[in-house]
Design a protein around this motif. Structure first.
Motif, PDB file in Angstrom:
ATOM      1  N   ALA A  57     -51.117  87.918 -51.706  1.00 18.19           N
ATOM      2  CA  ALA A  57     -51.111  87.459 -50.333  1.00 18.19           C
ATOM      3  C   ALA A  57     -52.525  87.630 -49.526  1.00 18.19           C
ATOM      4  CB  ALA A  57     -49.830  87.981 -49.589  1.00 18.19           C
ATOM      5  N   GLU A  58     -53.128  88.338 -49.953  1.00 11.94           N
ATOM      6  CA  GLU A  58     -54.540  88.782 -49.239  1.00 11.94           C
ATOM      7  C   GLU A  58     -55.374  87.531 -49.478  1.00 11.94           C
ATOM      8  OE1 GLU A  58     -56.291  92.894 -48.694  1.00 11.94           O
ATOM      9  OE2 GLU A  58     -55.178  93.204 -50.586  1.00 11.94           O
ATOM     10  N   GLN A  59     -55.380  86.918 -50.693  1.00 13.33           N
ATOM     11  CA  GLN A  59     -56.348  85.913 -50.935  1.00 13.33           C
ATOM     12  C   GLN A  59     -56.085  84.682 -49.832  1.00 13.33           C
ATOM     13  OE1 GLN A  59     -56.615  84.575 -55.035  1.00 13.33           O
ATOM     14  NE2 GLN A  59     -58.794  83.976 -54.702  1.00 13.33           N
ATOM     15  N   THR A  60     -54.878  84.436 -49.500  1.00 13.05           N
ATOM     16  CA  THR A  60     -54.435  83.295 -48.879  1.00 13.05           C
ATOM     17  C   THR A  60     -54.247  83.674 -47.480  1.00 13.05           C
ATOM     18  OG1 THR A  60     -52.086  83.385 -49.224  1.00 13.05           O
ATOM     19  CG2 THR A  60     -53.495  81.840 -50.741  1.00 13.05           C
ATOM     20  N   GLY A  61     -53.939  84.926 -47.205  1.00  9.90           N
ATOM     21  CA  GLY A  61     -53.701  85.317 -45.865  1.00  9.90           C
ATOM     22  C   GLY A  61     -52.215  85.328 -45.384  1.00  9.90           C
ATOM     23  N   GLY A  62     -51.473  85.675 -46.639  1.00  6.69           N
ATOM     24  CA  GLY A  62     -49.885  85.578 -46.491  1.00  6.69           C
ATOM     25  C   GLY A  62     -49.035  85.211 -47.396  1.00  6.69           C
ATOM     26  N   ALA A  63     -47.647  85.597 -47.425  1.00  7.12           N
ATOM     27  CA  ALA A  63     -46.831  85.151 -48.316  1.00  7.12           C
ATOM     28  C   ALA A  63     -45.398  85.009 -47.999  1.00  7.12           C
ATOM     29  CB  ALA A  63     -46.795  85.749 -49.738  1.00  7.12           C
ATOM     30  N   LEU A  64     -44.432  84.315 -48.614  1.00  8.12           N
ATOM     31  CA  LEU A  64     -43.178  84.251 -47.861  1.00  8.12           C
ATOM     32  C   LEU A  64     -42.123  84.528 -49.248  1.00  8.12           C
ATOM     33  CD1 LEU A  64     -41.745  81.922 -45.474  1.00  8.12           C
ATOM     34  CD2 LEU A  64     -40.542  81.908 -47.374  1.00  8.12           C
ATOM     35  N   LEU A  65     -41.472  85.377 -49.091  1.00  5.91           N
ATOM     36  CA  LEU A  65     -40.713  85.798 -50.297  1.00  5.91           C
ATOM     37  C   LEU A  65     -39.056  85.621 -50.114  1.00  5.91           C
ATOM     38  CD1 LEU A  65     -41.644  86.563 -53.349  1.00  5.91           C
ATOM     39  CD2 LEU A  65     -41.412  88.904 -52.529  1.00  5.91           C
ATOM     40  N   HIS A  66     -38.457  85.037 -50.989  1.00  5.40           N
ATOM     41  CA  HIS A  66     -36.980  85.146 -50.788  1.00  5.40           C
ATOM     42  C   HIS A  66     -36.422  85.896 -51.875  1.00  5.40           C
ATOM     43  CE1 HIS A  66     -36.572  81.631 -48.296  1.00  5.40           C
ATOM     44  NE2 HIS A  66     -37.545  81.092 -48.731  1.00  5.40           N
ATOM     45  N   LEU A  67     -36.236  87.146 -51.420  1.00  2.00           N
ATOM     46  CA  LEU A  67     -35.807  88.305 -52.391  1.00  2.00           C
ATOM     47  C   LEU A  67     -34.355  87.963 -53.260  1.00  2.00           C
ATOM     48  CD1 LEU A  67     -36.714  91.385 -50.123  1.00  2.00           C
ATOM     49  CD2 LEU A  67     -37.650  90.489 -52.387  1.00  2.00           C
ATOM     50  N   ASP A  68     -33.656  87.219 -52.524  1.00  2.31           N
ATOM     51  CA  ASP A  68     -32.267  87.000 -53.175  1.00  2.31           C
ATOM     52  C   ASP A  68     -32.507  85.666 -54.430  1.00  2.31           C
ATOM     53  OD1 ASP A  68     -32.997  85.303 -50.974  1.00  2.31           O
ATOM     54  OD2 ASP A  68     -31.445  83.937 -51.493  1.00  2.31           O
ATOM     55  N   ARG A  69     -33.767  85.289 -54.628  1.00  2.98           N
ATOM     56  CA  ARG A  69     -33.831  84.405 -55.622  1.00  2.98           C
ATOM     57  C   ARG A  69     -34.360  85.104 -56.980  1.00  2.98           C
ATOM     58  NH1 ARG A  69     -36.894  79.470 -52.172  1.00  2.98           N
ATOM     59  NH2 ARG A  69     -35.126  79.169 -50.740  1.00  2.98           N
ATOM     60  N   ALA A  70     -34.447  86.245 -56.688  1.00  7.15           N
ATOM     61  CA  ALA A  70     -35.012  87.131 -57.841  1.00  7.15           C
ATOM     62  C   ALA A  70     -33.715  87.182 -59.090  1.00  7.15           C
ATOM     63  CB  ALA A  70     -35.399  88.620 -57.611  1.00  7.15           C
ATOM     64  N   PRO A  71     -33.989  86.792 -60.366  1.00  4.93           N
ATOM     65  CA  PRO A  71     -33.138  87.066 -61.276  1.00  4.93           C
ATOM     66  C   PRO A  71     -32.963  88.818 -61.570  1.00  4.93           C
ATOM     67  CG  PRO A  71     -34.841  86.407 -62.531  1.00  4.93           C
ATOM     68  CD  PRO A  71     -35.252  86.589 -61.045  1.00  4.93           C
ATOM     69  N   LEU A  72     -31.381  89.203 -61.507  1.00 14.53           N
ATOM     70  CA  LEU A  72     -31.056  90.456 -61.483  1.00 14.53           C
ATOM     71  C   LEU A  72     -30.648  90.875 -62.889  1.00 14.53           C
ATOM     72  CD1 LEU A  72     -29.591  91.160 -58.172  1.00 14.53           C
ATOM     73  CD2 LEU A  72     -32.006  91.425 -58.630  1.00 14.53           C
TER      74      LEU A  72
END
Lengths: 999, 271
Positions: free
Chosen positions: A524-539
């Motif tokens: 995220a440092e390269q673009t200046g941010g990130a948005l992450l949906h944790l519920d979308r991670a396969p568990l």
């Protein structure tokens, strides 16, 4: 209803696994047994008909020629009617079960239907045991003491009576149960300092009071509170997602707080110096200086900013290299720890620049004596188990990934009982240019999608980063241990190289320590941010809390930035190659790491605070040179016996029994192998590889490690390991024109505290080591391109504290202009001339010879980089000119050991007069034979090249001391005309080969 | 005259595809590396090639036994063909019937044996021998001496004598299902290569016979000699600098392994 298939080797064939158990149980646990036979059990947790089940047993689970199978659960009794106890070992719920995963895929293929994720195959191993008057307690001891590791495995024990009564073994499914609802908790930090510390301790956050206060202060700021309220977050306090994310990002493991601390260093004269960041001053500082000196010839491309350092190789490729440690997990589960170590470091070059093709691995281990006989402190595994587990882990990780293991070493010192050191390194090739830009640069853009690919997320590895930032203690978490899965990673790797070459992604990095919090946080440092949906991670299984998803260190995952235009093609390719990939969010330029779960914001951390909010540490260091007892013994009359004893020392003897277990030739580029010489069993100084099979340009890699010198002065320890690694590389044909270094510091805790009253001294050792690193890498002109530090290698339980000796592994990688000019260490022909290069001084402080006599002493070898560099340059020219028949580095055990190794590796003898060797201040023949002065080689030269070789070495210390002889004996004369060594070469080789041969 | 065209399979743990394709090219073949997913998806067709190469590696991690899961994958896998699903098995048998050559090295040999493609004495896919755990109980990387049987029908080993290649495996011990199977294999000369001592005598002795294989059997071919598999790695010795003693012995530029690939290329050109 779960079903069970049991499979075993035909009763009339040898069961080598069972035989091995009998041997090891006797050896480690001193329990004699009459016999053990083993079988593999597969538990199928899905619906399957009887007919299908028996077909699966025959066609999928067993080999019809050498195995028998059964679905009755009673194969054991048929196989080994005399067994008295049954022990079955399987994995705990949620632990990676690679064979189970493969078995499920094979079942799906066979049945032609796909099974849902939660319907699995679980594997276990059954041990059928027969022994004289065994009781349950003894079988329990066999389980916990050798055959199972309670951190990752479970077991059940049945007496023969119980087995018969229940009609065999019934299926038992280690499904993850008791699933909790995912929740997000808020943490009140408006509490006392003691309570802050307690929050950190209880949560395994490994944050100090000062750091906890810095976090609290962030939540006090009005501006932050307003923003948080607008996002629906608790305004004045962190969520657990945020606090965990900060703890990972700020951990010693990720942030290298000690290396970046402000240090007051006081030397032995009372002179005080303030050092602002050892890392910036000495490590980065050294590279900056070397690159300036190199000017237009600078071959560094990317240093310290990526997962691995990158240097130029040829017009088409760049070369990257990274070495990591995996010490703490290896202490708890040596097999899983080392396996994860090697497949973990593979992902560093995979995630460097736009991703690289992996060309070799290196491994160095530090262990306690595997023949240790005293009682062990609690929670420590026997060094022999550590040794076996680590070697097997690296064997499986490297071999199954198809990456040759080409170089490394094993160092023994009993202080590694508290924590073994497991260094794993991997090199890779990156295309010089890729889709119109340099291959070593990442190009994430705001709007690119965040994709996670590879394995799924489970609770494994949670708190790995913070756990390794602490000493090994009673509460060290079991979840920090995990098992790697080389095949899932290999699939991911095969897929990513294709995706890279098609230009489908803009950036890539690995998920290692700190998991997604680290990988996405950094990208995220390269673009200046990130948005992450944790519920979308396969568990792997349901029930993970959002914070767990964020910081889990589950293996085999890469994070990738994919431009929206390419996402369809990327996902289609992934599916075809059976790689799981999911879009989890996007990169932004909003200045924050924004975390959501089910569409609701659960964390929002401005990048500035996340990455730069950590208050610097202030530390004190004071150097008081230690004074050790000087040895008082006379020069022994029989130095031949002393030489044999030294050849059999653990740090000198052959490591062939380990190295043969590693595939060092896969990929076809092996040029100088780990073992060379007339019988393929002489110890190489370094490895040369040819990664591009239609080019004769190659890569050299070598290492230096010698913790014992730290007992005298870590400054000279460091100078010596830098010199040794470079010297090893030069010995096989490497060149100082194109060599880069990696520093891996493994220290005992150097922060003064109640637990570490001698912190100032240990920190002074670190300062001195860093100073030497700067001095010697700049003097040799070898830039540092990457490295790592691991600062808490202590064991502390009850009243026992064991700290490792300060250790620096210095690794080098470089370019070899023509691999056909490479030289090996074995003496080649009768009549070749033997030369000693470099001067011998009475420097036996910290030597193997004195250690064998029970002394450390104080006369540590010193390194004169000026003299050495000139010599190495001259030797380089002689090797490139084809004037050198063999060349062997002289280090542990001195000239005696180096000469012996050279001649016995060539199946030849030698006649040597060492009184002719370049020397200064040497008074005794044992000093002459065994001193460990730096900068020396034993070289053999064909008589026809004598004049040219001597001309090439003009101006450097060297001497002709003898010749390679046909007779199978080594005869060495010393000062005063004395015959100091006279031995059958075979007996010297035996002494060197025997100690670890059976391990 | 046909152009030799090699299809080198990769994926799911195969890991010597690059050097294998390199060896084919050095021997004058065209060689393509293809992920098995592309074969199952129908994008790569066996019919476009005349040399099928199963390289070494760890198919599915050798879980369930070396190449066992891989054998299930190939035996029961389906290939998309003209819109419908065909069995890979049938594609493979068709390839063999059309006179194609098949080579399996190390894990590829284990795969061929477990699919029943070697020794293939009955002309159908049926496993009759196996490759099991080395007597040492360990994976080992070491060089071994081999002798080629001049009477074997194997087209790859024609005109070779002593060979020297590395083995890199933990499961290479050749075991026949029965004495009868062994006798058929021996009578029909289906053992192109055996482990020997440095002096050239066939041996059961470790480390010269690295795994305890019966009768020193290091490889097998089918009765036509066109299907061949072996545990040692010929692709690992195509240039002298790959030899463990190249810095001390006078060796020709080309490694001994290259002959096998050249023989295959020549056979294809002539047929």
């Amino acid at each position: 209803m779960a079903k069970r298939v049991e499979v075993a080797v035909n009763p009339d064939l040898r069961d080598s696994r069972g035989e091995g158990c009998v041997r090891e149980i006797e050896e480690f646990l001193h329990i004699p047994l009459d016999g053990v036979r083993t079988l593999d059990a597969f538990t199928l947790d899905f619906e399957v008909g009887e007919g299908e089940l028996s077909a699966l047993a025959k066609e999928v689970f067993s080999d019809p020629v050498v195995q028998v199978s059964s679905t009755s659960g009673k194969l054991g009794a048929e196989l080994y009617p005399a067994f008295e106890w049954l022990l079955e070992v399987g994995y705990l719920p949620g632990v990676t079960d690679n064979e189970g995963r493969t078995a499920k895929e094979a079942v799906e293929m066979f049945l032609e239907r796909s099974l849902p994720h939660q319907e699995k195959v679980y594997t276990s191993v059954q041990y059928l045991i027969k022994g004289n008057s065994l009781d349950r307690e003894t079988v329990e001891k066999i389980a916990s003491g050798l055959l199972a590791n309670p951190l990752i495995q479970r077991w059940r024990i049945l007496s023969r009576k119980e087995y018969d009564a229940s009609g065999g073994v019934s299926p038992e499914v280690p499904r993850v149960t008791g699933v909790s609802q995912p929740v997000v908790n808020e943490i009140d930090l408006e509490v006392s300092d003691d309570e802050l510390l307690e929050i950190s301790r209880r949560g395994l956050l490994a944050l100090t009071v000062g750091e906890m206060q810095a976090v609290r202060d962030f939540y006090r700021e009005e501006q932050n509170q307003a923003k948080r309220a607008a996002l629906g977050l608790p305004a004045d306090r962190p969520t657990d997602v945020e606090l965990e994310c900060l703890a990972q990002t700020w951990s010693e493991h990720c942030k290298h707080k000690i290396f970046n601390a402000t240090i007051n260093y006081e030397d032995e004269g009372g002179e005080v110096e303030v050092i602002t960041s050892i890392f910036k001053t000495y490590v980065q500082g050294a590279t900056k200086k070397v690159r300036e000196d190199l000017g237009e010839d600078d071959y560094c491309l990317s240093v310290f900013i990526d997962n691995a350092g990158v240097i130029a190789f040829d017009d088409d490729y760049s070369l990257c290299f990274k070495v990591e440690t995996h010490n703490s997990p290896s202490a708890l589960d040596p097999y899983g720890g080392a396996l994860t170590g090697i497949v973990g470091v593979n992902r560093d070059p995979m995630g460097t620049g736009m991703g690289s093709q992996l060309i070799f691995n290196v491994d160095t281990f530090c262990f306690a004596n595997p023949f240790h006989e005293e009682e062990l402190p609690p929670r420590l595994l026997h060094p022999r188990r550590i040794y076996e587990g680590v070697v097997t882990g690296v064997e499986h990780g490297g071999n199954k990934s198809g990456i040759p293991t080409v170089n490394g070493t094993v160092y023994f010192d009993d202080r590694f009982l508290g924590k073994p050191l497991v260094f794993c390194g991997t090199a890779g090739l990156i295309p010089r240019t890729l889709n119109g830009g340099p291959g070593h640069n990442k190009r994430t853009k705001a709007g690119d999608l965040v994709v996670m690919a590879g394995g799924r997320i489970g609770k494994d590895g949670i708190h790995g980063a913070t756990f390794s930032s602490e000493e090994l203690h009673e509460g060290s978490p079991a979840t920090a241990v995990q098992l790697g899965d080389p095949i899932t990673q290999k699939r991911l790797y095969d897929f990513l190289l294709i995706a890279r070459d098609r230009g489908l992604y803009s950036s890539i990095t690995d998920n290692g320590a700190g998991g997604l919090s680290s990988s996405i946080g950094e990208m995220a440092e390269q673009t200046g941010g990130a948005l992450l949906h944790l519920d979308r991670a396969p568990l792997k299984y349901p029930g993970l809390h959002p914070w767990e998803i964020l910081v889990s260190e589950s293996q085999e995952r890469m994070s990738i930035a994919v431009p929206e235009d390419n996402i369809e093609e990327f996902m289609t390719l992934a599916e075809k190659m059976r790689v799981e990939a999911v879009v989890m969010g996007e990169f932004t330029d909003e200045g924050a790491f924004h975390l959501l779960y089910d569409g609701k914001t659960v964390g929002y951390l401005p990048l500035e605070f996340l990455h730069d909010g950590l208050p610097p540490m202030l530390l004190n260091a004071k150097w008081t040179p230690p004074v050790h007892e000087e040895p008082s013994f006379e020069c022994p009359a029989e130095l031949t016996d002393e030489l044999k004893a030294l050849l059999g020392r653990l740090n000198i003897c052959s490591k062939e029994s380990i190295v043969r277990r590693y595939d060092h030739e896969v990929q076809g580029g092996s040029v100088v192998k780990p073992f060379v010489g007339a019988q393929n069993d002489g110890p190489s100084d370094a490895a040369v590889n040819r990664p591009i099979l239609d080019s004769f340009e190659g890569v050299v890699t070598a290492n230096g490690i010698s913790p014992r010198y730290s007992d005298i002065d870590a400054y000279w320890m460091t100078a010596l390991v830098v010199d040794e690694a470079i010297r090893n590389a030069v010995a096989v044909g490497g060149t100082l024109d194109h060599l880069a270094g990696l520093d891996n510091f493994c220290w005992c805790d150097p922060v003064e505290s109640e637990k570490t009253p001698d912190g100032r001294y240990k920190l002074a050792q670190l300062v001195r080591s860093s100073k030497a690193l700067y001095e010697y890498t700049t003097a040799y002109g070898v830039p540092l391109v990457s490295g790592k530090d691991s600062m808490k290698n202590d064991y502390s339980i009850g009243g026992t504290k064991i700290s490792i000796p300060p250790t620096l592994l210095f690794s080098v990688i470089g370019k070899v202009p023509d691999i056909r000019k490479s030289v090996t260490m074995d003496a080649k022909r009768v009549g070749d001339l033997i030369y000693i290069l470099g001067k011998t001084y009475p420097e036996l402080g910290g030597s193997e010879y004195w250690a064998a006599k029970g002394f450390t002493g104080n006369s540590v070898p010193k390194v004169d980089a000026g003299v050495n560099k000139k010599l190495y340059r001259a030797l380089e020219a002689a090797i490139q000119g084809g004037l050198v028949a063999s060349c062997h580095d002289c280090s542990d055990g001195g000239l005696g050991v180096a000469i012996a190794e050279s001649v016995f590796s060539g199946d030849l003898g030698g006649l040597v007069d060492l009184s002719k060797a370049p020397m200064e201040g040497i008074a005794r023949n044992d000093e002459l034979l065994f001193s460990e002065s730096a900068g020396r080689f034993v070289v053999t030269v064909s008589p026809k090249d004598k004049a040219a070789f001597e001309a090439a070495l003009e101006g450097s210390p060297f001497a002709l001391v003898g010749e390679v002889a046909e007779e199978s004996s080594l005869v060495v004369d010393g000062m005063g005309g004395a015959r100091i060594v006279e031995a059958e070469v075979g007996s010297l080789k035996d002494a060197w080969q025997t100690p670890l041969a059976a391990l | 005259m046909r152009t030799p065209k090699a299809l080198v399979i990769t994926g799911n743990g195969i890991n010597t595809e690059r050097e294998s394709a390199h060896a084919c090219r050095l021997a004058g073949m065209e060689a393509e590396i293809a992920h098995m997913a592309l074969i199952f998806s129908g994008e790569v067709k066996l019919g476009d090639y005349n040399f099928l190469y199963f390289p070494g590696g760890f198919l599915d991690g050798d879980d369930l036994g070396s190449a066992k899961a891989g054998a299930v994958r190939f035996k029961y896998g389906k290939v998309l063909k003209e819109g419908s699903k065909a069995r890979f098995e049938d594609e493979l048998l068709g390839f063999v019937e059309r006179g194609g050559l098949v080579l399996g090295v190390c894990n590829g040999f284990q795969l061929m044996v477990k699919m029943g493609l070697l020794p293939f004495t009955e002309g159908k896919l049926k496993q009759s021998v196996s490759l099991s755990h080395n007597d040492s109980g360990r994976f080992e990387d070491r060089w071994v001496y081999l002798t080629a049987d001049p009477e074997s029908p194997c087209v790859f080993t024609r005109g070779t004598g002593s060979l020297y290649f590395p083995v890199r495996h933990g499961e290479g011990k050749f075991i026949p299902a029965s004495e009868e199977t062994l006798s058929i294999i021996e009578t029909q000369k289906l053992v192109p290569v055996r482990y020997t001592t440095p002096e050239g005598d066939v041996t059961g002795e470790y480390p010269w016979n690295p795994n305890g294989s019966v009768n020193g059997i290091a490889g097998l071919c089918d009765p036509t000699g066109r299907l061949f598999g072996l545990m040692p790695h010929p692709e690992a010795f195509v240039h002298r600098t790959q030899h463990p003693r190249w810095t001390r012995e006078d060796l020709p530029e080309e490694g001994l392994g290259l002959i096998l690939y050249k023989n295959a290329a020549e056979y294809i050109r002539q047929s």
